[in-house]
Design a protein around this motif. Structure first.
Motif, PDB file in Angstrom:
ATOM      1  N   GLN A  90       0.762  -1.912   0.089  1.00 12.45           N
ATOM      2  CA  GLN A  90      -0.417  -0.139  -0.141  1.00 12.45           C
ATOM      3  C   GLN A  90       1.030   0.942   0.189  1.00 12.45           C
ATOM      4  N   ILE A  91       0.893   2.240  -1.010  1.00 14.96           N
ATOM      5  CA  ILE A  91       1.498   3.278  -1.082  1.00 14.96           C
ATOM      6  C   ILE A  91       0.355   4.519  -0.992  1.00 14.96           C
ATOM      7  N   LEU A  92       0.908   5.218   0.270  1.00 15.76           N
ATOM      8  CA  LEU A  92      -0.105   6.315  -0.022  1.00 15.76           C
ATOM      9  C   LEU A  92       0.861   7.530   0.643  1.00 15.76           C
ATOM     10  N   ILE A  93       0.219   8.629  -0.478  1.00 13.59           N
ATOM     11  CA  ILE A  93       1.066  10.274  -0.868  1.00 13.59           C
ATOM     12  C   ILE A  93       0.079  10.855  -0.311  1.00 13.59           C
ATOM     13  N   HIS A  94       0.530  12.191   0.299  1.00 17.18           N
ATOM     14  CA  HIS A  94      -0.685  13.411   0.676  1.00 17.18           C
ATOM     15  C   HIS A  94      -0.762  13.900  -0.906  1.00 17.18           C
ATOM     16  N   ILE A  95      -2.081  14.379  -0.211  1.00 19.99           N
ATOM     17  CA  ILE A  95      -3.036  15.766  -1.100  1.00 19.99           C
ATOM     18  C   ILE A  95      -2.744  16.944  -1.870  1.00 19.99           C
ATOM     19  N   GLU A  96      -1.361  17.324  -0.215  1.00 22.50           N
ATOM     20  CA  GLU A  96      -0.835  18.394  -0.733  1.00 22.50           C
ATOM     21  C   GLU A  96       0.622  18.408  -1.551  1.00 22.50           C
ATOM     22  N   ALA A  97       1.016  17.219  -1.144  1.00 25.27           N
ATOM     23  CA  ALA A  97       2.107  16.803  -1.953  1.00 25.27           C
ATOM     24  C   ALA A  97       2.496  17.132  -3.536  1.00 25.27           C
ATOM     25  N   GLY A  98       1.185  16.583  -4.604  1.00 22.72           N
ATOM     26  CA  GLY A  98       1.048  17.090  -6.017  1.00 22.72           C
ATOM     27  C   GLY A  98       2.265  16.908  -6.179  1.00 22.72           C
ATOM     28  N   PRO A  99       2.171  18.121  -7.282  1.00 22.26           N
ATOM     29  CA  PRO A  99       1.194  18.862  -8.537  1.00 22.26           C
ATOM     30  C   PRO A  99      -0.344  17.498  -9.169  1.00 22.26           C
ATOM     31  N   HIS A 100       0.257  16.643  -9.551  1.00 21.32           N
ATOM     32  CA  HIS A 100      -0.546  15.536 -10.047  1.00 21.32           C
ATOM     33  C   HIS A 100      -0.848  14.729  -9.489  1.00 21.32           C
ATOM     34  N   THR A 101      -1.231  14.763  -8.160  1.00 18.86           N
ATOM     35  CA  THR A 101      -2.277  13.903  -6.951  1.00 18.86           C
ATOM     36  C   THR A 101      -3.217  12.468  -7.499  1.00 18.86           C
ATOM     37  N   HIS A 102      -4.071  12.238  -9.533  1.00 14.60           N
ATOM     38  CA  HIS A 102      -4.992  11.322  -9.348  1.00 14.60           C
ATOM     39  C   HIS A 102      -4.072  11.106 -10.350  1.00 14.60           C
ATOM     40  N   VAL A 117      -4.669   7.977  -0.271  1.00 13.65           N
ATOM     41  CA  VAL A 117      -4.643   9.715  -0.354  1.00 13.65           C
ATOM     42  C   VAL A 117      -3.835   9.982   1.544  1.00 13.65           C
ATOM     43  N   VAL A 118      -3.665  10.817   1.681  1.00 15.75           N
ATOM     44  CA  VAL A 118      -3.633  11.598   2.955  1.00 15.75           C
ATOM     45  C   VAL A 118      -3.288  12.864   3.616  1.00 15.75           C
ATOM     46  N   LEU A 119      -4.266  13.233   5.053  1.00 17.71           N
ATOM     47  CA  LEU A 119      -4.699  14.975   4.999  1.00 17.71           C
ATOM     48  C   LEU A 119      -3.883  15.472   5.764  1.00 17.71           C
ATOM     49  N   CYS A 120      -3.411  16.450   5.394  1.00 17.49           N
ATOM     50  CA  CYS A 120      -3.503  17.292   6.723  1.00 17.49           C
ATOM     51  C   CYS A 120      -4.142  17.612   7.614  1.00 17.49           C
ATOM     52  N   PRO A 121      -3.622  17.916   8.739  1.00 21.68           N
ATOM     53  CA  PRO A 121      -4.799  18.667   9.608  1.00 21.68           C
ATOM     54  C   PRO A 121      -4.880  20.193   8.812  1.00 21.68           C
ATOM     55  N   ALA A 122      -4.565  20.953   8.013  1.00 26.90           N
ATOM     56  CA  ALA A 122      -5.000  22.455   7.624  1.00 26.90           C
ATOM     57  C   ALA A 122      -5.626  21.947   6.432  1.00 26.90           C
ATOM     58  N   THR A 123      -6.124  20.489   6.202  1.00 28.25           N
ATOM     59  CA  THR A 123      -6.545  20.400   4.503  1.00 28.25           C
ATOM     60  C   THR A 123      -7.656  20.149   4.714  1.00 28.25           C
TER      61      THR A 123
END
Ligand SMILES: O=C(CO)[C@H](O)[C@H](O)COP(=O)(O)O
Ligand SMILES: [Co+2]
Length: 225
Positions: A90-102, A117-123
């Motif tokens: 399983q590979i999890l990437i941050h939505i904030e790491a971008g730019p092309h998460t999709h 997909v991972v979300l930081c507290p501010a997201t």
């Protein structure tokens, strides 16, 4: 309906004894863990450096539990293949790491791993609405990423509830994980909000008896909705 009626437990090896990392990973299955959580930090996306694909590869023979690789790196694309080849299930990437998460999530699937997909507290939760159809795991950070042993942010509970509703509406089979400050006191809060996977570093590896520590995280049964 929640997809599982009990939380899966994923100990984070960030809190393990690094001088005996192989043994620390081997011990998890017998202790009742479901996944092995591996925190990869680059000193750029987060203010800390941990380890890379070579360590994941070295640990692979130590357990047949799924390896849940949490990438706190940017960019992610140049390293996805290396982590898949190292044995990440399983590979999890941050939505904030971008730019092309999709595209990155599609690439993870093409490499034969489960995308998360991972979300930081501010997201906000809506940030992931356009990738729900691509992921098998959503991870809500309940601390700011980069370090173990931080205090659980209860401000994230409404987000967990909202994402649980988004998953239900999607009709897809997606695990909802929480990571950061999870212990026997905070686990029930996360479970009641809708989490079905608990990631815990200090609350497992900080204890003498890992089986007892894991069992303590599992005592709470989700409140019926
Ligand atoms: O992703 C992480 C930190 O960025 C870790 O998985 C998390 O912090 C686990 O450690 P603890 O349970 O001690 O908070
Ligand atoms: Co993590």
């Amino acid at each position: 309906m929640r997809p599982v009626s009990y939380p899966l437990i994923a100990p984070s090896v960030l809190a393990a004894d690094f001088t005996r990392l192989g043994e620390e990973v081997s011990a998890l299955k017998q202790a009742g863990a479901d996944w092995v959580h591996l925190d990869v930090m680059d000193g750029h996306f987060v203010p800390n450096i941990s380890f890379g694909p070579a360590v994941v590869k070295a640990l692979r023979p130590c357990s047949d539990l799924p390896f849940d690789v949490h990438l706190m790196i940017a960019p992610v694309d140049p390293y996805l293949e290396a982590f898949a080849q190292a044995g990440a299930d399983q590979i999890l990437i941050h939505i904030e790491a971008g730019p092309h998460t999709h595209r990155s999530l599609q690439r993870i699937r093409d490499l034969g791993a489960k995308p998360g997909v991972v979300l930081c507290p501010a997201t906000p939760p809506e940030a992931i609405s356009e990738v729900l159809d691509l992921v098998d795991i959503i991870l809500v950070m309940t601390v700011n990423p980069g370090f173990g042993g931080q205090k659980f942010l209860s401000s994230q509970l409404p987000k967990i509830r909202r994402i649980r509703d988004m998953i239900t509406q999607s009709g897809r089979d997606i695990r909802l994980a929480v990571d950061g400050g999870i212990d026997a006191a905070t686990a029930p809060l996360a479970i009641d909000a809708g989490a079905d996977v608990l990631i815990a570093g200090s609350a497992v590896y900080g204890k003498k008896d890992y089986a007892t520590a894991i069992a303590a995280l599992r005592t709470h049964v989700a409140k019926p909705k």
